[in-house]
Every structure is written in C-alpha cells, then in structure tokens.
Design a protein around this motif. Sequence first.
Motif, PDB file in Angstrom:
ATOM      1  N   ARG A   4      39.929  65.498  44.978  1.00  0.00           N
ATOM      2  CA  ARG A   4      39.323  65.059  46.317  1.00  0.00           C
ATOM      3  C   ARG A   4      37.853  64.707  45.970  1.00  0.00           C
ATOM      4  NH1 ARG A   4      41.492  68.208  51.401  1.00  0.00           N
ATOM      5  NH2 ARG A   4      44.061  67.732  51.160  1.00  0.00           N
ATOM      6  N   TRP A   5      37.830  65.556  44.730  1.00  0.00           N
ATOM      7  CA  TRP A   5      36.178  65.135  44.700  1.00  0.00           C
ATOM      8  C   TRP A   5      35.578  64.192  44.837  1.00  0.00           C
ATOM      9  CZ3 TRP A   5      36.410  67.281  38.793  1.00  0.00           C
ATOM     10  CH2 TRP A   5      36.455  68.586  38.895  1.00  0.00           C
ATOM     11  N   LEU A   6      34.137  63.592  45.217  1.00  0.00           N
ATOM     12  CA  LEU A   6      33.115  62.690  46.226  1.00  0.00           C
ATOM     13  C   LEU A   6      32.376  63.079  44.611  1.00  0.00           C
ATOM     14  CD1 LEU A   6      33.694  61.174  48.218  1.00  0.00           C
ATOM     15  CD2 LEU A   6      32.815  61.745  49.160  1.00  0.00           C
ATOM     16  N   PRO A   7      31.932  62.589  43.740  1.00  0.00           N
ATOM     17  CA  PRO A   7      31.440  62.758  43.040  1.00  0.00           C
ATOM     18  C   PRO A   7      29.716  62.644  43.318  1.00  0.00           C
ATOM     19  CG  PRO A   7      32.811  61.318  41.579  1.00  0.00           C
ATOM     20  CD  PRO A   7      33.221  61.408  43.069  1.00  0.00           C
ATOM     21  N   ASP A   8      28.403  62.835  42.825  1.00  0.00           N
ATOM     22  CA  ASP A   8      27.103  62.717  43.544  1.00  0.00           C
ATOM     23  C   ASP A   8      27.441  60.679  43.420  1.00  0.00           C
ATOM     24  OD1 ASP A   8      26.978  64.912  44.185  1.00  0.00           O
ATOM     25  OD2 ASP A   8      25.211  65.148  42.430  1.00  0.00           O
ATOM     26  N   GLN A   9      26.488  60.060  43.872  1.00  0.00           N
ATOM     27  CA  GLN A   9      25.928  59.015  43.285  1.00  0.00           C
ATOM     28  C   GLN A   9      24.665  58.903  43.582  1.00  0.00           C
ATOM     29  OE1 GLN A   9      29.002  56.540  45.286  1.00  0.00           O
ATOM     30  NE2 GLN A   9      27.527  55.234  43.316  1.00  0.00           N
ATOM     31  N   GLU A  10      24.372  57.936  42.953  1.00  0.00           N
ATOM     32  CA  GLU A  10      23.394  57.581  41.854  1.00  0.00           C
ATOM     33  C   GLU A  10      22.578  56.468  42.366  1.00  0.00           C
ATOM     34  OE1 GLU A  10      21.729  59.748  38.606  1.00  0.00           O
ATOM     35  OE2 GLU A  10      21.119  58.727  37.370  1.00  0.00           O
ATOM     36  N   VAL A  11      21.478  56.149  41.735  1.00  0.00           N
ATOM     37  CA  VAL A  11      21.593  54.468  41.926  1.00  0.00           C
ATOM     38  C   VAL A  11      19.383  54.572  41.385  1.00  0.00           C
ATOM     39  CG1 VAL A  11      20.495  54.300  44.270  1.00  0.00           C
ATOM     40  CG2 VAL A  11      20.697  52.570  43.447  1.00  0.00           C
ATOM     41  N   ARG A  12      19.270  53.601  40.932  1.00  0.00           N
ATOM     42  CA  ARG A  12      17.913  53.006  39.860  1.00  0.00           C
ATOM     43  C   ARG A  12      17.274  51.879  40.820  1.00  0.00           C
ATOM     44  NH1 ARG A  12      15.371  51.016  36.006  1.00  0.00           N
ATOM     45  NH2 ARG A  12      13.207  52.231  35.672  1.00  0.00           N
ATOM     46  N   PHE A  13      16.195  51.761  41.579  1.00  0.00           N
ATOM     47  CA  PHE A  13      16.033  50.682  41.664  1.00  0.00           C
ATOM     48  C   PHE A  13      14.467  50.229  40.876  1.00  0.00           C
ATOM     49  CE2 PHE A  13      13.874  52.142  45.344  1.00  0.00           C
ATOM     50  CZ  PHE A  13      14.407  52.777  45.960  1.00  0.00           C
ATOM     51  N   GLU A  14      13.821  49.325  41.060  1.00  0.00           N
ATOM     52  CA  GLU A  14      12.364  49.406  40.565  1.00  0.00           C
ATOM     53  C   GLU A  14      11.647  48.196  42.128  1.00  0.00           C
ATOM     54  OE1 GLU A  14      12.435  47.384  36.731  1.00  0.00           O
ATOM     55  OE2 GLU A  14      12.834  49.134  36.536  1.00  0.00           O
TER      56      GLU A  14
END
Lengths: 392, 179
Positions: free
Chosen positions: A372-382
């Motif tokens: 049931r986990w919904l892991p943290d979502q990360e994004v890196r942009f410049e």
Amino acid sequence: MQDDPGFSIVELLIAMAVTLCVMASTLSLVSDVQRGFASEGERADMQQRLRVATDAVSGDLLMAGAGAFQGTRAGPLDFFFASVLPGRQGASGADVAGTFKADTVTVLYVPPAGAAQTTIRQSLSPQSGSVSLNIDAGCPPNDSVCGFAAGMDVIVYDDTASYDTFRVTSAQAGSLQLQHTMLDGTQSYAPGAKIVEAASHTYYLKAAAATDTYQLMHYDGVSSDVAVVDHVVGLTFEYFGEPYPPVLLKPVTEPTGPWTTYGPKPPARDVRSTAYPAGENCAFQLDAAGLQHVPRLGFLGDGTMTLVKLIETQLTDGPWCPDGTSPHRYDADLLRIRKIGVTLRVEAALTALRGPAGVLFSHAGTSRAASRWLPDQEVRFEVAPRNLNFGR
Amino acid sequence: MDRGFSLIEVLVAMMVTTVATVALAQLSVISMRANYVARATTFTTVLAAQKMEQLRALAWASDPSGAEMSDTSTDTTVVPERSSGGTGLSPSPADALVTNTPGYCDFLDANGRTLGGGSTPPANTAYIRRWAIEPLQVPGNDALAFQVRVTPIATRVTGPHGRTPSEARLFGIKARKGT
C-alpha cells in the motif's frame, strides 16, 4: 403435495465448489481494486503537486534578472546588482545580509510587458516617504506618474551596486508615496537613479514538524506569504556560476552600457562611491599602478568555460556588494550565477499510504503493508535564466 | 409449480456475473495505467526541459575581441557538469535521437537523477534521454537547433510515427551572443 427429492449430495458439492471458486476470485479482485482505489487518487494528486510546484518555481527562476528596457541603465539587473539571492528578502522576516539557505531563493525581475520605469528627480533615502519623478522619454503620454500606480512594487538602483525595494502606496502629480520593503538601509540615491516596476519572488520550504506541515511557500517581498503546494518535504537550490571574472568592455564614462561582461561597472578612477577605495567596487579594482580597472573576482574552475557549482562558502565570503558595511550587502559571486538546479520532493498526504521513515519516506506514516505504500516522489531540474546567460 | 433453478441455470448466471465483474475490474486497471502514463509524460517533459536548459547554459558567444567562444567539450551527462570528456555543443550524428550515441544521450533513474551517459543503459534506468545538435544553415552559420527526446524505458508500445505514448520531444534554437 408432490414428492421433491431436493439436491443430491453430488450436486450440492459441485455447486459449493463452483461458488467458492467464483467467490475467491471475485474477492481477490475486489481487494486489488480497493487498494488501487485508495491509492490511485493520491498518486495522481502527488504528481499534480509535483507538476504545479515545478511550474511555479521554474517560471519565476526563468525570469530572474530581467531588467528595465528603456532609458538610462537599461538591461539585465545583473549589470547593476545580483538578482538571485540564496535567502529571504523583503519587508518581513528577511534574512540578514549574507545569509545562505539551501532551501530558499529570492529572485528579482522586471515584469515583461510594459513595466513602468523612469528616473527620480530628487535624492531618495532608503525609507518610506515620497519621491518625485522625472518624466523621461518612454513614459506613457500625458501620464504625470509615468505608468506607476498604487500597489505596484518598485526597485530603485544606481551605479553603486546598491538597490532598494519599495511598494507604491499612492501616486499623483509627478510623485509617488513609497513604503520601504527591505531591511533598513544606508544608501541614499542621487537624482537620476533608476526607478522601475519589479517583482520579488521568494520560494522556501516550510517544515513544521509539530503540526506536520510541509509546504512550498511563496513570498512576494511585501505582505503575501502563502503556501503554493502542500506536502512538499524537500526543496534544495544549487547554483552554477560563470568561471570567468567580469571584464570591462568600454570606458566607464560612456553614457550607455553594458560596460562590463557582467556585474556593476566601477566608478571612474578618482570617484569614490562606496566603502571601497576610489575607482573600485565589488567587481573591479584598480591595478597596482592605480591606472587600469582589473577584476576583483578571480577565475573559478579549471580554466574552461564550463559552469562551476558555487558552494555556500563561495557565496558568503565576499567580496561584498555594494561594500562590506552595507546592511544590504550580498556576495559579488552571486553575480556569476547562470544556472539554478532545483530538487523538489513531495510525499503522499495520507499517513495510511506512507511507511516507516527512510529512503522511501521523509516522514513516517502508519502503513506496515508495503503493497500500500506510495513512496515520496522527487524530481530535479535546472533553469538557465534567460537574462543571466551573458555570453552563453 | 415452482421447482427453483436448475444447476445449469445457476452456473450460467454465475458465468454472466463473473464476466461482468472482470470487465468492470478492467476499468480500474485502465485508470491505473492512465495514471502511470500521465506521470511518465510529466517526467519526460521535465527531463527534456532540463537538458534543454543545460544546453542553453553552455558558452556559445563572441568574446569582446570578436573571437568565437564555443563550448564543445563540456560533459552534460553528469551533475555537476565536467569541463572535458563531453561533446558540449558539437554537432551530433544524424541518428542521435534514435540510437544511444555516447555524448548525446544519458540515462536517468525513476526520480530523474542522472546515471551517466554511454551507449548501454545501466540496470536501474527508467528513462533514456537523447539529444541532437544541428547547426542551422543561416548566414554566419551561428545558430544551433536543439532537439531533445526522452523515452521511458518501460513502455515498449510504439504508437504511430514510432512515438511511444509518454515520450517527450522538445525543440529549441540558440543563437550566438556577443558580449
């Protein structure tokens, strides 16, 4: 009454077996669908939050440094002062000069369409009060306040690498009532200093563990300090800078710029405009003979043109603009910034969809079932702000 | 006289119910897939824009004496960028958008973090990002056309024109600046 024999035992067993099979498969389907139902909405929501946060931050970073476009001292703001600051600036809660916070950025820019801009007629001290305006060429016709209006945010700057932000409280008959929206300053602006409509945008992370509040915040430099996106648990800004020192392109006495490849032009040799010696400012100094302007900033990196990551110590060690004594001082290396890296992280809003804190989760939830986990979502942009890409 | 349902009738009824339930369950599968494609599309777009910003920030100018300053060596497949070992703004081969060409492609994990370049994707690659740099045929020959294409590695489905559903393509132009 007719004799009814009912089901035989064989019929009954077959019927029960069939029923059980159907029930079992239906139930397993139901539990899958139910899990999907509980988490899919939140999953879509997380993506949406990440998208909105990315859009908001990148939109304003992209504009950083856009400057006045007519009259004296036109051109990107970084020919006059640093438009990207690693801290909070504004009327309330401003960081003291020289602060570096990895999760906070302030950018300044002149809005693109028809921004009001002119010069001031009388000298202006950095505090709330009134200022009278010159009606320069380029002001809207028959407008005694050159397009300025109450509620507008403005920046006043000159050639000393100083600037001050104000909000216009009223405008009439060639003069503006200004409310100072920065820490108290000391610089007094001579008649002829530029005044231009400008926006200040501060983005920062609000992390209040006590109330479990994690938000991407936006501050407009005056009064509006609001959450943009909820459940943002990570925000980091990185700065990438020009490795070359600034170069003087033409005599500083020429009437129109740009005088330098970037950064504020120094005063003429015998003029002292800041606490630096005569002829010098935060970006340029005089050579040993006292004749030629040479860069005060050095080379970074390995001698190539590749951008260099600017670390905290480089951005907090000086040389200071406009000078080391100014309450508004900022590190001259901020003038090098050409590209900003942003890392954003969002978490699931429902604790029932988060597991124990660790790699997957910044903040622990209540779920023990990994399915049931919904892991943290990360994004890196410049973002390479278009107005800071001098020579790029 | 009512003799109730026969076993056959009951079985048929159950079959009908089962088929209906399974068909309905497909709906939730479809919605989950749509969600996945939406996320992948968002990600590929951000990642494509990110490469575009990197290329835009490379030096492509004339210095004060008028000499051209062109960055042809920065390696943009790593963070922070390396000053040598890459291709910078050198023109790419014609097939750079369709094959993994070292110097014109990098690999990214599910969070969009770069795993470096090369020609073979590492095991945890989620997205492949390829880009093409083409000098524009204009007087002075000083503008560059960029194309960036990001493809999620999981989608093997190919739609019309060889485009996968959640891939992103961006196009941009960079002109040489004076200083």
